[in-house]
Structures are given as C-alpha cells and as structure tokens.
Design a protein around this motif. Structure first.
Motif, PDB file in Angstrom:
ATOM      1  N   ALA A  69       0.840  -1.202   0.000  1.00  0.00           N
ATOM      2  CA  ALA A  69       0.000   0.000   0.000  1.00  0.00           C
ATOM      3  C   ALA A  69       0.874   1.251   0.000  1.00  0.00           C
ATOM      4  O   ALA A  69       0.602   2.219  -0.721  1.00  0.00           O
ATOM      5  CB  ALA A  69      -0.921   0.001   1.214  1.00  0.00           C
ATOM      6  N   ASP A  70       1.946   1.240   0.795  1.00  0.00           N
ATOM      7  CA  ASP A  70       2.869   2.375   0.825  1.00  0.00           C
ATOM      8  C   ASP A  70       3.617   2.496  -0.495  1.00  0.00           C
ATOM      9  O   ASP A  70       3.824   3.584  -1.024  1.00  0.00           O
ATOM     10  CB  ASP A  70       3.876   2.217   1.970  1.00  0.00           C
ATOM     11  N   LYS A  71       4.033   1.352  -1.041  1.00  0.00           N
ATOM     12  CA  LYS A  71       4.814   1.355  -2.273  1.00  0.00           C
ATOM     13  C   LYS A  71       3.987   1.885  -3.445  1.00  0.00           C
ATOM     14  O   LYS A  71       4.471   2.681  -4.263  1.00  0.00           O
ATOM     15  CB  LYS A  71       5.278  -0.073  -2.566  1.00  0.00           C
ATOM     16  N   LYS A  72       2.739   1.422  -3.531  1.00  0.00           N
ATOM     17  CA  LYS A  72       1.884   1.844  -4.642  1.00  0.00           C
ATOM     18  C   LYS A  72       1.486   3.311  -4.524  1.00  0.00           C
ATOM     19  O   LYS A  72       1.163   3.953  -5.519  1.00  0.00           O
ATOM     20  CB  LYS A  72       0.647   0.956  -4.701  1.00  0.00           C
ATOM     21  N   ALA A  73       1.506   3.833  -3.308  1.00  0.00           N
ATOM     22  CA  ALA A  73       1.132   5.232  -3.101  1.00  0.00           C
ATOM     23  C   ALA A  73       2.251   6.181  -3.510  1.00  0.00           C
ATOM     24  O   ALA A  73       2.033   7.386  -3.644  1.00  0.00           O
ATOM     25  CB  ALA A  73       0.761   5.466  -1.639  1.00  0.00           C
ATOM     26  N   MET A  74       3.439   5.656  -3.718  1.00  0.00           N
ATOM     27  CA  MET A  74       4.576   6.484  -4.094  1.00  0.00           C
ATOM     28  C   MET A  74       4.422   6.950  -5.546  1.00  0.00           C
ATOM     29  O   MET A  74       4.316   6.141  -6.465  1.00  0.00           O
ATOM     30  CB  MET A  74       5.875   5.686  -3.940  1.00  0.00           C
ATOM     31  N   GLU A  75       4.393   8.230  -5.766  1.00  0.00           N
ATOM     32  CA  GLU A  75       4.211   8.775  -7.105  1.00  0.00           C
ATOM     33  C   GLU A  75       5.535   8.772  -7.873  1.00  0.00           C
ATOM     34  O   GLU A  75       6.596   9.017  -7.312  1.00  0.00           O
ATOM     35  CB  GLU A  75       3.667  10.206  -7.028  1.00  0.00           C
ATOM     36  N   ALA A  76       5.446   8.489  -9.167  1.00  0.00           N
ATOM     37  CA  ALA A  76       6.636   8.493 -10.018  1.00  0.00           C
ATOM     38  C   ALA A  76       7.159   9.917 -10.170  1.00  0.00           C
ATOM     39  O   ALA A  76       6.387  10.872 -10.237  1.00  0.00           O
ATOM     40  CB  ALA A  76       6.306   7.902 -11.376  1.00  0.00           C
ATOM     41  N   THR A  77       8.477  10.048 -10.239  1.00  0.00           N
ATOM     42  CA  THR A  77       9.100  11.367 -10.345  1.00  0.00           C
ATOM     43  C   THR A  77       9.360  11.779 -11.784  1.00  0.00           C
ATOM     44  O   THR A  77       9.641  12.933 -12.068  1.00  0.00           O
ATOM     45  CB  THR A  77      10.445  11.388  -9.596  1.00  0.00           C
ATOM     46  N   GLY A  78       9.298  10.802 -12.703  1.00  0.00           N
ATOM     47  CA  GLY A  78       9.680  11.081 -14.083  1.00  0.00           C
ATOM     48  C   GLY A  78      11.114  10.674 -14.360  1.00  0.00           C
ATOM     49  O   GLY A  78      11.536  10.602 -15.516  1.00  0.00           O
ATOM     50  N   ASP A  79      11.887  10.412 -13.302  1.00  0.00           N
ATOM     51  CA  ASP A  79      13.265   9.931 -13.415  1.00  0.00           C
ATOM     52  C   ASP A  79      13.277   8.503 -12.880  1.00  0.00           C
ATOM     53  O   ASP A  79      13.138   8.282 -11.678  1.00  0.00           O
ATOM     54  CB  ASP A  79      14.195  10.816 -12.592  1.00  0.00           C
ATOM     55  N   PRO A  80      13.444   7.492 -13.757  1.00  0.00           N
ATOM     56  CA  PRO A  80      13.350   6.110 -13.305  1.00  0.00           C
ATOM     57  C   PRO A  80      14.400   5.713 -12.277  1.00  0.00           C
ATOM     58  O   PRO A  80      14.141   4.867 -11.415  1.00  0.00           O
ATOM     59  CB  PRO A  80      13.498   5.296 -14.596  1.00  0.00           C
ATOM     60  N   VAL A  81      15.568   6.330 -12.338  1.00  0.00           N
ATOM     61  CA  VAL A  81      16.613   6.009 -11.359  1.00  0.00           C
ATOM     62  C   VAL A  81      16.275   6.627 -10.001  1.00  0.00           C
ATOM     63  O   VAL A  81      16.482   6.010  -8.950  1.00  0.00           O
ATOM     64  CB  VAL A  81      17.995   6.478 -11.857  1.00  0.00           C
ATOM     65  N   GLU A  82      15.728   7.820 -10.006  1.00  0.00           N
ATOM     66  CA  GLU A  82      15.291   8.440  -8.751  1.00  0.00           C
ATOM     67  C   GLU A  82      14.146   7.625  -8.140  1.00  0.00           C
ATOM     68  O   GLU A  82      14.074   7.476  -6.907  1.00  0.00           O
ATOM     69  CB  GLU A  82      14.829   9.872  -9.006  1.00  0.00           C
ATOM     70  N   ASP A  83      13.279   7.069  -8.974  1.00  0.00           N
ATOM     71  CA  ASP A  83      12.200   6.217  -8.456  1.00  0.00           C
ATOM     72  C   ASP A  83      12.771   4.977  -7.781  1.00  0.00           C
ATOM     73  O   ASP A  83      12.268   4.533  -6.738  1.00  0.00           O
ATOM     74  CB  ASP A  83      11.252   5.809  -9.585  1.00  0.00           C
ATOM     75  N   LEU A  84      13.823   4.398  -8.358  1.00  0.00           N
ATOM     76  CA  LEU A  84      14.480   3.253  -7.731  1.00  0.00           C
ATOM     77  C   LEU A  84      15.091   3.655  -6.390  1.00  0.00           C
ATOM     78  O   LEU A  84      15.011   2.903  -5.409  1.00  0.00           O
ATOM     79  CB  LEU A  84      15.575   2.704  -8.655  1.00  0.00           C
ATOM     80  N   ARG A  85      15.686   4.833  -6.345  1.00  0.00           N
ATOM     81  CA  ARG A  85      16.292   5.320  -5.099  1.00  0.00           C
ATOM     82  C   ARG A  85      15.222   5.497  -4.015  1.00  0.00           C
ATOM     83  O   ARG A  85      15.402   5.082  -2.872  1.00  0.00           O
ATOM     84  CB  ARG A  85      17.016   6.648  -5.366  1.00  0.00           C
ATOM     85  N   ARG A  86      14.102   6.077  -4.391  1.00  0.00           N
ATOM     86  CA  ARG A  86      13.020   6.288  -3.426  1.00  0.00           C
ATOM     87  C   ARG A  86      12.386   4.961  -3.006  1.00  0.00           C
ATOM     88  O   ARG A  86      11.982   4.783  -1.855  1.00  0.00           O
ATOM     89  CB  ARG A  86      11.965   7.210  -4.028  1.00  0.00           C
ATOM     90  N   GLY A  87      12.284   4.025  -3.948  1.00  0.00           N
ATOM     91  CA  GLY A  87      11.758   2.713  -3.609  1.00  0.00           C
ATOM     92  C   GLY A  87      12.643   1.987  -2.607  1.00  0.00           C
ATOM     93  O   GLY A  87      12.149   1.339  -1.675  1.00  0.00           O
ATOM     94  N   TRP A  88      13.960   2.106  -2.774  1.00  0.00           N
ATOM     95  CA  TRP A  88      14.904   1.529  -1.800  1.00  0.00           C
ATOM     96  C   TRP A  88      14.674   2.141  -0.419  1.00  0.00           C
ATOM     97  O   TRP A  88      14.575   1.428   0.584  1.00  0.00           O
ATOM     98  CB  TRP A  88      16.334   1.773  -2.283  1.00  0.00           C
ATOM     99  N   ASP A  89      14.601   3.469  -0.373  1.00  0.00           N
ATOM    100  CA  ASP A  89      14.428   4.157   0.913  1.00  0.00           C
ATOM    101  C   ASP A  89      13.131   3.745   1.600  1.00  0.00           C
ATOM    102  O   ASP A  89      13.085   3.588   2.822  1.00  0.00           O
ATOM    103  CB  ASP A  89      14.459   5.671   0.711  1.00  0.00           C
ATOM    104  N   LEU A  90      12.066   3.567   0.822  1.00  0.00           N
ATOM    105  CA  LEU A  90      10.795   3.143   1.392  1.00  0.00           C
ATOM    106  C   LEU A  90      10.902   1.733   1.966  1.00  0.00           C
ATOM    107  O   LEU A  90      10.344   1.440   3.034  1.00  0.00           O
ATOM    108  CB  LEU A  90       9.700   3.191   0.321  1.00  0.00           C
TER     109      LEU A  90
END
Length: 233
Positions: A69-90
């Motif tokens: 639920a938390d992961k799916k709520a994370m909005e994409a940034t438009g930068d796929p590498v930044e999304d991976l970074r944020r996914g790791w942090d989550l």
C-alpha cells in the motif's frame, strides 16, 4: 456465513496477531494469546488458519499488503533512477518501522522457497527496472538488476534491524543504495538516452516486452537471446 468465518472475524484475528507481533516478536504470537486479543475461541482460529504456522503465513501476507500500500502510493518522479532510489528508501523505512513484520517477511525463510507474498513486491521492483531499461538507463538486464537490488536491500535492512540501537549506522543504507545504483544504472546522455551498446540492447529488449505481433514466438526468443548477450558483453 457464520460469524466466526466472516471477513470481520478473520481481519480481527490478523490485526490482533499483528499487534502482538509488533510488541513482542514472533514468540508472542501464540494461538492462545491471539485468540484472547481477538476475542475469539481457539477453535475459530484453528478453523480459519489451521495452526500457528498458517496464522503466521497469513500475518506475513498482511504485512506485505501494508508494505505494498505504501509502495503503490509512491508517485513516479519522471526519473526512473530516482524512483528506484526512493523505492529503496521506502523499503528500508518499512523495515525499521515494522521490524517484527519485516523479519517475519524476509528473515524467517525456508531454503529454496521465496515467500509467496513477496512476489507482488518483487513485481513492483521489476516494473520500475523495466521503466529504467526502456529509458536506456540500465547497464545490465532487468532480471539481474532486480536480484542485486533485492539481495542488497534485504541484507541492509536485516543488518540495521539486528544492530544495537545505539550502534546502528544509519548511513549504511544510503551508501549501499548509491553504490548499487551506480553499478546498475547510467546517467542520461544529452540526447535523452545512454550511448552504450549494452544499455541500448537492454532498452530494446524491454521495449519488445510483451512480444510484438510482428514476431513469432521463436523469433522473439532468439532476439531476446541476442539482446541479452549484447547486454552482458
């Protein structure tokens, strides 16, 4: 449907078990304690979950659903590498916020078996990596990158959970994350994509998934093998 088999009863038992798990770890989740906390008779718990093992498996799924639920709520940034970074942090944040859940989800494993519920979270990771691949930002194939991120992020999370609170290196996650992503991804080239042969092969392979109607299954398989070889070379 009887009251003891209703979704509300099942949910009440899972919430009670999750609360005991958070407070006292896996040892606190006895069938007697869960039955008392949920306000049900022990036979009801056995009919719904079979035994303690079945209950813990259901609680594991419950924990994964909270994480998803938390992961799916994370909005994409438009930068796929930044999304991976944020996914790791989550991922690390969930581990440290819900350590007992996390250990049940990723630490209490059986050799040769990946927790069934983890397939959904792994699927989200694959989706983010496929996005990076299509953007020409991956150095290695998606599956290999996913295995590396999964292994290192889980390892870091468990290391932080088991470290004494007063000796926990909170910079470990960020350093490992940046090292892993630097090894797996590239900076965007001025034309909007990476200019290495490997990353272009990975991007084309990702773009051809699922198989285009213009290719037969055999042709798509052969092309995938060629592209994978180029990506690994």
């Amino acid at each position: 449907m009887s009251a003891e088999k209703s979704p509300d009863t099942r949910e009440r038992i899972l919430v009670a078990a999750a609360g005991l798990l958070a407070e006292g770890g896996g040892d606190a989740v006895s069938t007697r304690a869960v039955s008392a906390a949920a306000g049900v008779q022990a036979p009801t718990l056995y009919r719904l979950f079979g035994d303690k093992k079945g209950l813990l498996e259901a609680v594991t799924v419950y924990g994964f659903e909270r994480y998803l639920a938390d992961k799916k709520a994370m909005e994409a940034t438009g930068d796929p590498v930044e999304d991976l970074r944020r996914g790791w942090d989550l991922h690390i944040e969930f581990a440290l916020t819900h350590p007992a859940f996390y250990v049940l989800m990723y630490g209490a494993v059986r050799p040769g078996e990946r927790p069934a519920a983890s397939g959904k979270t792994y699927g989200l990771l694959l989706g983010m990596l496929e996005h990076a691949a299509r953007a020409g930002r991956l150095r290695i194939p998606v599956d290999a990158a996913a295995e590396m991120i999964q292994a290192t992020s889980v390892g870091v999370a468990l290391a932080l959970i088991t470290a004494p609170a007063d000796n926990r290196d909170m910079g470990l996650s960020g350093r490992t994350r940046d090292t892993v992503l630097a090894a797996l991804t590239t900076d965007p080239a001025p034309d909007g994509g990476d200019d290495t042969l490997a990353s272009r092969a990975i991007a084309l392979d990702a773009a051809l998934t699922p198989r285009p109607d213009s290719l037969t299954t055999g042709e798509a398989t052969l092309l995938h093998e060629w592209l994978t070889r180029l990506a690994s070379g």
